[in-house]
Design a protein around this motif. Structure first.
Motif, PDB file in Angstrom:
ATOM      1  N   THR A  83       1.154  -9.012   5.152  1.00 14.25           N
ATOM      2  CA  THR A  83       0.220  -8.970   4.052  1.00 14.25           C
ATOM      3  C   THR A  83      -0.421  -7.603   3.756  1.00 14.25           C
ATOM      4  O   THR A  83      -1.421  -7.379   3.193  1.00 14.25           O
ATOM      5  CB  THR A  83      -1.124  -9.737   4.461  1.00 14.25           C
ATOM      6  OG1 THR A  83      -1.805  -9.312   5.518  1.00 14.25           O
ATOM      7  CG2 THR A  83      -0.765 -11.329   4.828  1.00 14.25           C
ATOM      8  N   TYR A  84       0.238  -6.620   4.313  1.00 10.86           N
ATOM      9  CA  TYR A  84      -0.306  -5.142   4.255  1.00 10.86           C
ATOM     10  C   TYR A  84       0.850  -4.222   3.306  1.00 10.86           C
ATOM     11  O   TYR A  84       1.881  -4.743   3.340  1.00 10.86           O
ATOM     12  CB  TYR A  84      -0.218  -4.244   5.463  1.00 10.86           C
ATOM     13  CG  TYR A  84      -1.389  -4.713   6.460  1.00 10.86           C
ATOM     14  CD1 TYR A  84      -1.025  -5.761   7.230  1.00 10.86           C
ATOM     15  CD2 TYR A  84      -2.521  -4.114   6.181  1.00 10.86           C
ATOM     16  CE1 TYR A  84      -2.180  -6.231   8.222  1.00 10.86           C
ATOM     17  CE2 TYR A  84      -3.468  -4.356   7.101  1.00 10.86           C
ATOM     18  CZ  TYR A  84      -3.373  -5.302   8.227  1.00 10.86           C
ATOM     19  OH  TYR A  84      -4.335  -5.515   8.891  1.00 10.86           O
ATOM     20  N   ALA A  85       0.227  -3.429   2.389  1.00 12.49           N
ATOM     21  CA  ALA A  85       0.954  -2.679   1.795  1.00 12.49           C
ATOM     22  C   ALA A  85       1.247  -1.622   2.754  1.00 12.49           C
ATOM     23  O   ALA A  85       0.733  -1.081   3.660  1.00 12.49           O
ATOM     24  CB  ALA A  85       0.388  -1.739   0.584  1.00 12.49           C
ATOM     25  N   MET A  86       2.730  -1.035   2.590  1.00 11.65           N
ATOM     26  CA  MET A  86       3.168  -0.043   3.636  1.00 11.65           C
ATOM     27  C   MET A  86       3.528   1.452   2.751  1.00 11.65           C
ATOM     28  O   MET A  86       3.956   0.981   1.594  1.00 11.65           O
ATOM     29  CB  MET A  86       4.422  -0.377   4.335  1.00 11.65           C
ATOM     30  CG  MET A  86       4.230  -1.693   5.178  1.00 11.65           C
ATOM     31  SD  MET A  86       3.025  -1.593   6.405  1.00 11.65           S
ATOM     32  CE  MET A  86       3.740  -0.223   7.437  1.00 11.65           C
ATOM     33  N   TRP A 140       2.939  -5.994  -0.468  1.00  8.52           N
ATOM     34  CA  TRP A 140       3.495  -7.047   0.434  1.00  8.52           C
ATOM     35  C   TRP A 140       4.331  -7.758  -0.170  1.00  8.52           C
ATOM     36  O   TRP A 140       5.143  -8.613   0.364  1.00  8.52           O
ATOM     37  CB  TRP A 140       2.023  -7.884   0.888  1.00  8.52           C
ATOM     38  CG  TRP A 140       1.443  -8.385  -0.256  1.00  8.52           C
ATOM     39  CD1 TRP A 140       0.561  -7.880  -1.323  1.00  8.52           C
ATOM     40  CD2 TRP A 140       1.734  -9.877  -0.978  1.00  8.52           C
ATOM     41  NE1 TRP A 140       0.210  -8.881  -2.125  1.00  8.52           N
ATOM     42  CE2 TRP A 140       0.882 -10.114  -2.128  1.00  8.52           C
ATOM     43  CE3 TRP A 140       2.612 -10.775  -0.647  1.00  8.52           C
ATOM     44  CZ2 TRP A 140       1.074 -11.323  -2.653  1.00  8.52           C
ATOM     45  CZ3 TRP A 140       2.887 -12.032  -1.077  1.00  8.52           C
ATOM     46  CH2 TRP A 140       1.951 -11.989  -2.243  1.00  8.52           C
ATOM     47  N   SER A 141       4.524  -7.704  -1.518  1.00  2.00           N
ATOM     48  CA  SER A 141       5.328  -8.796  -2.181  1.00  2.00           C
ATOM     49  C   SER A 141       6.786  -7.964  -2.560  1.00  2.00           C
ATOM     50  O   SER A 141       7.647  -8.603  -3.172  1.00  2.00           O
ATOM     51  CB  SER A 141       4.754  -9.263  -3.643  1.00  2.00           C
ATOM     52  OG  SER A 141       4.437  -8.142  -4.370  1.00  2.00           O
ATOM     53  N   ILE A 147      12.302   2.818  -0.314  1.00  2.00           N
ATOM     54  CA  ILE A 147      11.365   2.221   0.836  1.00  2.00           C
ATOM     55  C   ILE A 147      12.103   0.852   0.829  1.00  2.00           C
ATOM     56  O   ILE A 147      12.072  -0.028  -0.432  1.00  2.00           O
ATOM     57  CB  ILE A 147      10.193   2.543   0.322  1.00  2.00           C
ATOM     58  CG1 ILE A 147       9.139   1.957   1.598  1.00  2.00           C
ATOM     59  CG2 ILE A 147       9.672   1.993  -0.933  1.00  2.00           C
ATOM     60  CD1 ILE A 147       7.677   2.330   1.421  1.00  2.00           C
ATOM     61  N   SER A 148      11.948   0.177   1.827  1.00  2.00           N
ATOM     62  CA  SER A 148      12.132  -1.598   1.983  1.00  2.00           C
ATOM     63  C   SER A 148      11.432  -1.642   3.231  1.00  2.00           C
ATOM     64  O   SER A 148      11.063  -1.022   3.935  1.00  2.00           O
ATOM     65  CB  SER A 148      13.602  -1.413   2.282  1.00  2.00           C
ATOM     66  OG  SER A 148      14.142  -0.908   3.331  1.00  2.00           O
ATOM     67  N   ARG A 149      11.067  -3.196   3.638  1.00  2.00           N
ATOM     68  CA  ARG A 149      10.553  -3.684   4.417  1.00  2.00           C
ATOM     69  C   ARG A 149      11.422  -4.743   4.910  1.00  2.00           C
ATOM     70  O   ARG A 149      11.855  -5.717   4.086  1.00  2.00           O
ATOM     71  CB  ARG A 149       9.062  -3.994   4.059  1.00  2.00           C
ATOM     72  CG  ARG A 149       9.019  -4.946   3.033  1.00  2.00           C
ATOM     73  CD  ARG A 149       7.359  -5.096   2.649  1.00  2.00           C
ATOM     74  NE  ARG A 149       6.402  -5.718   3.625  1.00  2.00           N
ATOM     75  CZ  ARG A 149       5.291  -5.237   3.466  1.00  2.00           C
ATOM     76  NH1 ARG A 149       4.851  -4.514   2.650  1.00  2.00           N
ATOM     77  NH2 ARG A 149       4.579  -5.507   4.581  1.00  2.00           N
ATOM     78  N   ALA A 196      -0.162   1.996   6.749  1.00  2.00           N
ATOM     79  CA  ALA A 196      -0.435   0.677   6.445  1.00  2.00           C
ATOM     80  C   ALA A 196      -1.763   0.353   5.869  1.00  2.00           C
ATOM     81  O   ALA A 196      -2.688   1.032   6.321  1.00  2.00           O
ATOM     82  CB  ALA A 196       0.021  -0.080   7.602  1.00  2.00           C
ATOM     83  N   GLY A 197      -2.073  -0.725   4.903  1.00  3.97           N
ATOM     84  CA  GLY A 197      -3.447  -0.985   4.568  1.00  3.97           C
ATOM     85  C   GLY A 197      -3.379  -1.627   3.286  1.00  3.97           C
ATOM     86  O   GLY A 197      -2.076  -2.399   3.002  1.00  3.97           O
ATOM     87  N   ARG A 198      -4.486  -2.033   2.982  1.00  2.00           N
ATOM     88  CA  ARG A 198      -4.612  -2.669   1.350  1.00  2.00           C
ATOM     89  C   ARG A 198      -5.279  -1.638   0.654  1.00  2.00           C
ATOM     90  O   ARG A 198      -6.521  -1.782   0.450  1.00  2.00           O
ATOM     91  CB  ARG A 198      -5.469  -3.938   1.896  1.00  2.00           C
ATOM     92  CG  ARG A 198      -4.932  -4.921   2.689  1.00  2.00           C
ATOM     93  CD  ARG A 198      -5.385  -6.171   2.984  1.00  2.00           C
ATOM     94  NE  ARG A 198      -4.815  -7.184   3.642  1.00  2.00           N
ATOM     95  CZ  ARG A 198      -5.138  -7.385   4.854  1.00  2.00           C
ATOM     96  NH1 ARG A 198      -6.020  -6.673   5.647  1.00  2.00           N
ATOM     97  NH2 ARG A 198      -4.360  -8.369   5.651  1.00  2.00           N
ATOM     98  N   PRO A 199      -4.637  -0.630   0.093  1.00  2.00           N
ATOM     99  CA  PRO A 199      -5.306   0.430  -0.570  1.00  2.00           C
ATOM    100  C   PRO A 199      -5.640  -0.268  -1.998  1.00  2.00           C
ATOM    101  O   PRO A 199      -4.954  -0.901  -2.589  1.00  2.00           O
ATOM    102  CB  PRO A 199      -4.144   1.435  -0.847  1.00  2.00           C
ATOM    103  CG  PRO A 199      -2.860   0.614  -0.846  1.00  2.00           C
ATOM    104  CD  PRO A 199      -3.301  -0.585   0.384  1.00  2.00           C
ATOM    105  N   SER A 200      -6.569   0.562  -2.659  1.00  2.00           N
ATOM    106  CA  SER A 200      -7.039   0.224  -3.915  1.00  2.00           C
ATOM    107  C   SER A 200      -6.184   1.090  -4.815  1.00  2.00           C
ATOM    108  O   SER A 200      -5.766   0.849  -5.851  1.00  2.00           O
ATOM    109  CB  SER A 200      -8.469   0.912  -4.409  1.00  2.00           C
ATOM    110  OG  SER A 200      -8.576   2.073  -3.685  1.00  2.00           O
ATOM    111  N   ASN A 201      -5.239   2.251  -4.353  1.00  2.00           N
ATOM    112  CA  ASN A 201      -4.479   2.990  -5.041  1.00  2.00           C
ATOM    113  C   ASN A 201      -3.299   3.208  -4.336  1.00  2.00           C
ATOM    114  O   ASN A 201      -3.302   3.816  -3.290  1.00  2.00           O
ATOM    115  CB  ASN A 201      -5.159   4.335  -5.589  1.00  2.00           C
ATOM    116  CG  ASN A 201      -4.219   5.066  -6.417  1.00  2.00           C
ATOM    117  OD1 ASN A 201      -3.333   5.699  -6.072  1.00  2.00           O
ATOM    118  ND2 ASN A 201      -4.589   5.264  -7.708  1.00  2.00           N
TER     119      ASN A 201
END
Length: 121
Positions: free
Chosen positions: A31-34, A53-54, A69-71, A97-102
């Motif tokens: 559920t995190y952006a990387m 995350w998607s 980049i891949s996950r 890793a996080g849930r950044p606004s940008n």
């Protein structure tokens, strides 16, 4: 808490390739952006690439078309495939890793210790 450990850095000649890995632990990262950032000696840290995350991806103009980049959420791991490397890609590369606004500026909540990438001419 999320712990991030980067690996895969090293010395490579210009035009070569490296694949960096970022292994996460402590929490599932699905559920995190990387993201990957880099910092060269005497320069500020700069954005390299991010993946939502998607699976949507974002790149700095300087690496677009060369880096991917891949996950793999099942492995709790993010990768940065770097092709056609240039001497100016030499830097310490950090995973975040996080849930950044940008995507480009963050903020990102968790950071790894980094791995050195050196590209010789």
């Amino acid at each position: 808490q999320v712990q991030l450990v980067e690996s895969g850095g090293g010395l490579v000649q210009a035009g070569g390739s490296l694949r960096l890995s970022c292994a996460a632990s402590g929490r599932n990262i699905n559920t995190y952006a990387m993201a990957w950032f880099r910092q060269a000696p005497g320069k500020e840290r700069e954005f390299v690439a991010a993946i939502s995350w998607s699976g949507n991806t974002y790149y700095a103009d300087s690496v677009k078309g060369r880096f991917t980049i891949s996950r793999v959420n099942a492995k709790n791991t993010v990768y940065l495939q770097m092709n056609s490397l240039k001497p100016e890609d030499t830097a310490f590369y950090y995973c975040a890793a996080g849930r950044p606004s940008n995507w480009y500026n963050g903020p990102y909540d968790y950071w790894g210790q980094g791995t050195q990438v050196t590209v010789s001419s």
